[in-house]
Design an enzyme around this catalytic site. Structure first.
Site, mmCIF file in Angstrom:
data_model
loop_
_atom_site.group_PDB
_atom_site.id
_atom_site.type_symbol
_atom_site.label_atom_id
_atom_site.label_comp_id
_atom_site.label_asym_id
_atom_site.label_seq_id
_atom_site.Cartn_x
_atom_site.Cartn_y
_atom_site.Cartn_z
ATOM 1 N N GLU A 307 20.896 -29.239 3.553
ATOM 2 C CA GLU A 307 20.413 -28.991 4.914
ATOM 3 C C GLU A 307 20.374 -27.516 5.306
ATOM 4 O O GLU A 307 19.430 -27.040 5.901
ATOM 5 C CB GLU A 307 21.290 -29.740 5.933
ATOM 6 C CG GLU A 307 21.225 -31.235 5.867
ATOM 7 C CD GLU A 307 22.293 -31.821 4.954
ATOM 8 O OE1 GLU A 307 22.980 -31.031 4.297
ATOM 9 O OE2 GLU A 307 22.425 -33.052 4.898
ATOM 10 N N ASP A 349 2.391 9.285 -4.978
ATOM 11 C CA ASP A 349 1.778 10.597 -4.748
ATOM 12 C C ASP A 349 2.733 11.642 -5.276
ATOM 13 O O ASP A 349 3.895 11.357 -5.505
ATOM 14 C CB ASP A 349 1.713 10.910 -3.247
ATOM 15 C CG ASP A 349 0.766 10.039 -2.511
ATOM 16 O OD1 ASP A 349 -0.247 9.679 -3.095
ATOM 17 O OD2 ASP A 349 1.061 9.740 -1.343
ATOM 18 N N GLU A 710 29.770 -34.998 -4.707
ATOM 19 C CA GLU A 710 29.504 -35.846 -3.536
ATOM 20 C C GLU A 710 28.785 -37.132 -3.935
ATOM 21 O O GLU A 710 28.941 -38.159 -3.285
ATOM 22 C CB GLU A 710 28.672 -35.077 -2.503
ATOM 23 C CG GLU A 710 29.491 -34.037 -1.744
ATOM 24 C CD GLU A 710 28.668 -33.263 -0.727
ATOM 25 O OE1 GLU A 710 27.459 -33.519 -0.614
ATOM 26 O OE2 GLU A 710 29.245 -32.404 -0.047
HETATM 27 P P1 ATP Z 1 -0.906 14.082 -3.203
HETATM 28 O O1 ATP Z 1 -2.138 13.284 -3.460
HETATM 29 O O2 ATP Z 1 0.114 13.936 -4.249
HETATM 30 O O3 ATP Z 1 -0.355 13.978 -1.823
HETATM 31 P P2 ATP Z 1 -2.157 16.610 -2.674
HETATM 32 O O4 ATP Z 1 -1.621 16.862 -1.329
HETATM 33 O O5 ATP Z 1 -2.198 17.765 -3.607
HETATM 34 O O6 ATP Z 1 -1.348 15.570 -3.466
HETATM 35 P P3 ATP Z 1 -4.720 16.314 -1.559
HETATM 36 O O7 ATP Z 1 -4.182 16.477 -0.200
HETATM 37 O O8 ATP Z 1 -5.795 15.318 -1.841
HETATM 38 O O9 ATP Z 1 -3.572 15.981 -2.558
HETATM 39 O O10 ATP Z 1 -5.200 17.734 -2.041
HETATM 40 C C1 ATP Z 1 -5.977 17.904 -3.196
HETATM 41 C C2 ATP Z 1 -6.280 19.360 -3.418
HETATM 42 O O11 ATP Z 1 -7.062 19.846 -2.364
HETATM 43 C C3 ATP Z 1 -5.052 20.238 -3.456
HETATM 44 O O12 ATP Z 1 -4.538 20.343 -4.750
HETATM 45 C C4 ATP Z 1 -5.575 21.566 -2.975
HETATM 46 O O13 ATP Z 1 -6.122 22.275 -4.029
HETATM 47 C C5 ATP Z 1 -6.667 21.167 -2.023
HETATM 48 N N1 ATP Z 1 -6.197 21.165 -0.636
HETATM 49 C C6 ATP Z 1 -5.155 20.531 -0.123
HETATM 50 N N2 ATP Z 1 -5.030 20.737 1.185
HETATM 51 C C7 ATP Z 1 -6.038 21.544 1.527
HETATM 52 C C8 ATP Z 1 -6.472 22.136 2.751
HETATM 53 N N3 ATP Z 1 -5.842 21.948 3.893
HETATM 54 N N4 ATP Z 1 -7.547 22.924 2.708
HETATM 55 C C9 ATP Z 1 -8.199 23.115 1.565
HETATM 56 N N5 ATP Z 1 -7.862 22.614 0.407
HETATM 57 C C10 ATP Z 1 -6.786 21.832 0.350
#
Ligand code: ATP
Length: 923
Positions: A307, A349, A710
């Protein structure tokens, strides 16, 4: 909608949006010309003053939905009575009544009532546990107050606030766009899931407010772009508030564990009924009267039906959810706890999960030169690069009191500019901006068009391999622009590889000064062309402390980890290697390579034992990898934080979103939200999931075990045709099933983890909670030993009194008192065996001595209660009367005293034998 969806992000308030018609009339016409709207709302594009906002909060109340307190509980309580097991017991009660044993009928009805009440309370509690989790995830809103950007709890939003809506945000009030453009997903309001564009551009639209071009609504999500808006309505006055139905919850999902146990109890009940009914004619044939035979059949059913099992399982899962929340993992469904326990692959990630997401530029590469930001920076081009990169941002740098907010990559670039003396203030940056092409996970770069002193310039920053193709020139050592030739590209690649091998994240920065008279390009491809490369900025993002240990522990537990990141392959591989993921020189699959892989090749790749770094992965790649892994029979936990990650998060067995850095969209799609964004927490959650599952097995074992002692008394009674008087009454069974058994079972649900829990391979998906080994151990070993012991005690007591088979033992006969004592021995003997079983059930394989006899204090309390309850049933006259017991002497007690040790000892011996057997090879 899940339990946590709507109320979670909005906060649930008891008083809704407060009285309308305050100073800045809540019933403004959101579609009137902007100037009039600002006037009616008594606000401006610079936002409200903090004090005014506080005052309005008092007038309008918090920005939350009033939960309609629908009185669902009568229905839920009723549902407890229509469960198959309750119906079965009701049939038993009716039979008892018809068979002329009303006391038994009443007792069974009491069982039904008690059981339903217990299950109902547990379920309500479990539900409250999930609801309470909302508090762990307070939603925030970005607003402009006192002319400054601020992040406030979404509940504090008031009409007149200037609210910033950006990609990934859940819009948390109804608002009118004053600047910018966004795409929004209106599906929460309209059911239409195609995102639509909303912008400040005026457009003539008649019809519903939902179609208006410049309005956004609470409960919808922003899938792209960024806009400044002015809040027109909050709380229950929003469109969402009006759709009251949205505040109702959908049906609660039943976990696979519950389904399985439900099925098992059902099968057991059927077996009990079949056996009970089959024994009816045998009993009658053996000379029992019909009423005795019916009583016997009912006893069999009541003894077998577990139960209390389902409510205890629900409670164990709910306790697991609560514990996880304390450890930083908010789980939205009870069933997720058990899925977590069987996770075989974690796809994570890199940035922010394996690393801290706290970036600092440490090296700068300039054409022909390389600088360390730690030392003196005397090349003027470094300042040009830093200023260009800093102007191509949307993040807010830290000010004296406020920490910075926004993308950590951009904060690093803003920090570099400040260090090099070319700091860019957000106000100057935003006022000079003529166009912005946002960062996007596909193009991996961002560009802006700025105007300074009448000169327009395009500034671009992003992943080097996406920025370089847009560049035709580079900035030479003398500040001259020279063509970007092959030799320069080679040198660049060489430096890039060096940085990446050290785990540095590299961004390329480029710009183009527009010719006088040239207008700001409106299209991305026109803006990002003919650029001059200024250089590279390389930043460190240190690995999170504790991640390496968590990775090691996951490996111990037979869990594989793949990294899926947007970052550059060698950079990601270096970081992965630092924390122990993958081999040195392990497989890196870049975005293009993945795109070219056929599904079969991907399946093959993932079927191997390697841990893979998927680099420069697009958000779609996550979904593809997740599907391939699941098709291969893996149980996948997948992390994600962006809007585009939502499909993969939904598709994974456990979607894990980041509570801090993640977007609302990702958080909503996920099953689990990490409040600390830490990879290590996923492993902690897996550990907790495994433990909860283990503990469920422990109390299932415990509850199943005593069915045998039981049932056996009834069988002996029936098979002897009544020559052996009934050794246990149905009421005594009920006293055990509902009195003595429950608390220790609950305590087993809180058992600490068994040593080696994380050294085992993951539980295969097909392994049920109730397997053959468990049943053998419960019924044959623990149950069998118990049955032999208690029957021994029973016959010994009768024989001591001079009983022979067939002698009368009924009221008035000379042996009646001895008979009562003998049934009491059976009853107390079962309780004693239960104590032994409870200790045995504490471990699955290990010896009890390795985990310590007294390490589960709850169990000790449970057993104490069990003993006190049993003593009351045996020694207090009113209870003696009800349960048909008699006081036992010290010598009689001495007979059952060793039972716990014998039962536990037998199991301990069996476990010892199992441990000595060579371990089954683990997958
Ligand atoms: P994860 O996917 O593990 O979070 P991440 O942050 O590196 O990693 P994204 O945010 O997709 O992944 O970034 C991919 C790439 O884009 C980075 O490696 C960088 O070269 C470029 N990037 C990240 N942020 C910016 C931004 N604010 N402006 C321009 N380029 C960027």
């Amino acid at each position: 909608m899940t339990t946590t969806a709507a109320p979670k992000d909005r906060g649930v308030s008891g008083d809704g949006a407060g009285p309308p018609g305050g100073p800045a009339g809540a019933e403004v016409n959101a579609r009137e010309p902007l100037a009039e709207l600002f006037r009616d709302l008594r606000t401006s594009p610079q936002g409200l003053a903090g004090r005014e906002a506080a005052r309005r909060l008092v007038v309008y109340g918090p920005n939350g939905l009033t939960r309609r307190t629908v009185r669902r509980w009568p229905a839920e309580l009723l549902a407890q009575f229509t469960q198959p097991l309750a119906i079965l017991l009701a049939v038993a009660a009716a039979l008892a009544w018809a068979g002329g044993t009303p006391a038994l009928a009443i007792a069974v009805v009491a069982v039904i009532l008690l059981n339903a009440g217990f299950a109902f309370v547990q379920e309500m509690q479990a539900e409250r546990a999930v609801d309470a989790l909302a508090a762990f995830l307070p939603a925030t809103a970005r607003v402009v107050r006192d002319g400054l950007h601020a992040e406030i709890p979404a509940r504090d939003l008031v009409p007149g606030d200037v609210l910033i809506v950006a990609e990934g945000d859940r819009v948390c009030a109804d608002a009118r766009i004053i600047d910018g453009a966004v795409t929004v997903d209106l599906s929460a309001l309209t059911g239409e899931s195609m995102p639509v564009v909303r912008s400040s551009e005026p457009a003539e639209v008649t019809g519903s407010a939902l179609d208006a071009h410049d309005l956004v609504f609470s409960g919808t999500t922003c899938t792209g772009g960024e806009a400044h808006t002015v809040v027109t309505r909050t709380g229950m006055l929003t469109e969402l508030g009006r759709i009251a139905a949205l505040s109702q919850r959908g049906p609660t999902q039943r976990s696979p564990l519950e389904t399985q146990v439900r099925r098992a109890t059902w099968i057991i009940a059927i077996v009990a009924v079949v056996v009970g009914v089959a024994f009816l004619p045998i009993g009658v044939w053996a000379g029992l009267g019909w009423s005795a035979a019916i009583g016997f059949a009912i006893g069999l059913i009541v003894a077998n039906v577990p139960e209390g099992l389902l409510p205890i399982i629900t409670l164990a899962l709910a306790a697991g959810v609560r514990e996880l929340a304390r450890k930083g993992a908010v789980v939205k469904r009870l069933s997720a706890v058990e899925t977590l326990g069987s996770t075989t692959v974690i796809c994570t990630d890199k940035t922010g999960t394996l690393t801290e997401n706290r970036m600092t530029v440490t090296r700068i590469w300039l054409p022909g030169a390389e600088l360390d930001t730690g030392g003196p920076v005397d090349d003027p081009r470094a300042g040009v690069l830093a200023a260009a990169a800093a102007s191509c941002t949307t993040a807010q740098p830290p000010t004296g009191t406020q920490p910075g907010s926004g993308d950590p990559t951009e904060l690093a670039l803003l920090g570099l500019a400040a260090d090099l003396g070319v700091a860019v203030t957000p106000a100057a940056r935003d006022s000079g901006r003529r166009a912005v092409f946002h960062f996007d996970g596909h193009v991996k770069r961002m560009s802006v068009v700025d105007e300074t002193a009448g000169i327009l310039a395009v500034r671009t920053k992003g992943a080097p391999e996406t920025v370089l193709p847009c560049c035709t020139h580079l900035l030479g050592p003398d500040g001259d622009s020279r063509p970007l030739d092959d030799a320069a590209r080679r040198e660049l690649q060489h430096s890039l590889d060096r940085y990446a091998a050290g785990g540095l994240r590299v961004l390329a920065v480029a710009q183009r000064i527009l010719d006088p008279g040239e207008s700001a390009p409106a299209r991305r491809e026109n803006a990002e062309a003919g650029l001059t490369l200024l250089g590279l900025a390389a930043m460190v993002d240190p690995a999170r402390p504790g991640v390496a240990e968590a990775v090691a522990s996951a490996h111990q537990a037979g869990i594989r980890i793949h990294v899926i990141t947007g970052d550059y392959g060698p950079t990601a591989a270096a970081i992965a290697h630092q924390v122990g993921v993958g081999r040195d020189g392990g497989r890196i699959v870049a975005g293009e390579e993945l795109d070219q892989l056929s599904d079969t090749s991907l399946d093959e790749l993932l079927a191997g034992h390697d841990e893979i770094v998927f680099a420069r992965a697009s958000p779609e790649a996550k979904l593809r990898i997740c599907e391939a892994l699941r098709a291969g029979g893996q149980i996948v936990a997948m992390t994600g934080d962006g809007v585009n990650d939502a499909p993969a998060l939904r598709h994974a067995d456990i979607g894990v979103a980041m509570g801090r850095s993640g977007t609302d969209v990702a958080r909503e799609a996920a099953t689990m939200v990490l409040t600390d964004d830490n990879f290590a927490t996923i492993v902690v959650a897996v550990d907790a999931g495994r433990r909860v599952f283990d503990n469920v097995r422990k109390f299932v074992l415990y509850i199943f075990a005593h069915a045998v002692p039981e049932v056996v008394p009834f069988l002996i009674f029936a098979l002897s045709g009544g020559a052996v008087p009934l050794p246990l009454t149905v009421l005594q069974i009920l006293a055990i099933d509902l009195g003595t058994e429950t608390l220790p079972a609950l305590a087993l649900g809180r058992e600490p983890a068994e040593p080696g829990l994380m050294n085992r391979p993951p539980r295969p998906r097909t392994t049920g909670v109730i397997g053959r080994t468990l049943l053998l151990r419960a019924w044959l070993l623990l149950g069998g030993v118990s049955a032999v012991l208690v029957m021994g005690g029973y016959f010994y007591t009768l024989w001591q009194a001079g009983w022979h088979p067939g002698d009368p033992t009924g009221p008035g006969s000379g042996l009646h008192h001895a008979y009562l004592q003998a049934t009491t021995i059976t009853f107390a003997g079962i309780v004693a065996c239960q104590i032994g079983t409870a200790f045995a059930a504490r471990t699955d394989r290990a010896s009890l001595f390795t985990i310590g006899l007294f390490t589960n204090p709850l169990l000790l309390w449970g057993i104490l209660f069990e003993l006190v309850f049993t003593a009351a049933v045996i020694y207090t006259p009113p209870l003696q009367h009800i349960f048909g017991t008699a006081s036992l002497s010290w010598t009689q007690l001495a007979v059952i005293a060793p039972f716990p040790i014998i039962v536990w000892g037998a199991d301990e011996l069996a476990r010892w034998v199992i441990r000595r057997r060579p371990a089954v090879s683990s997958p």
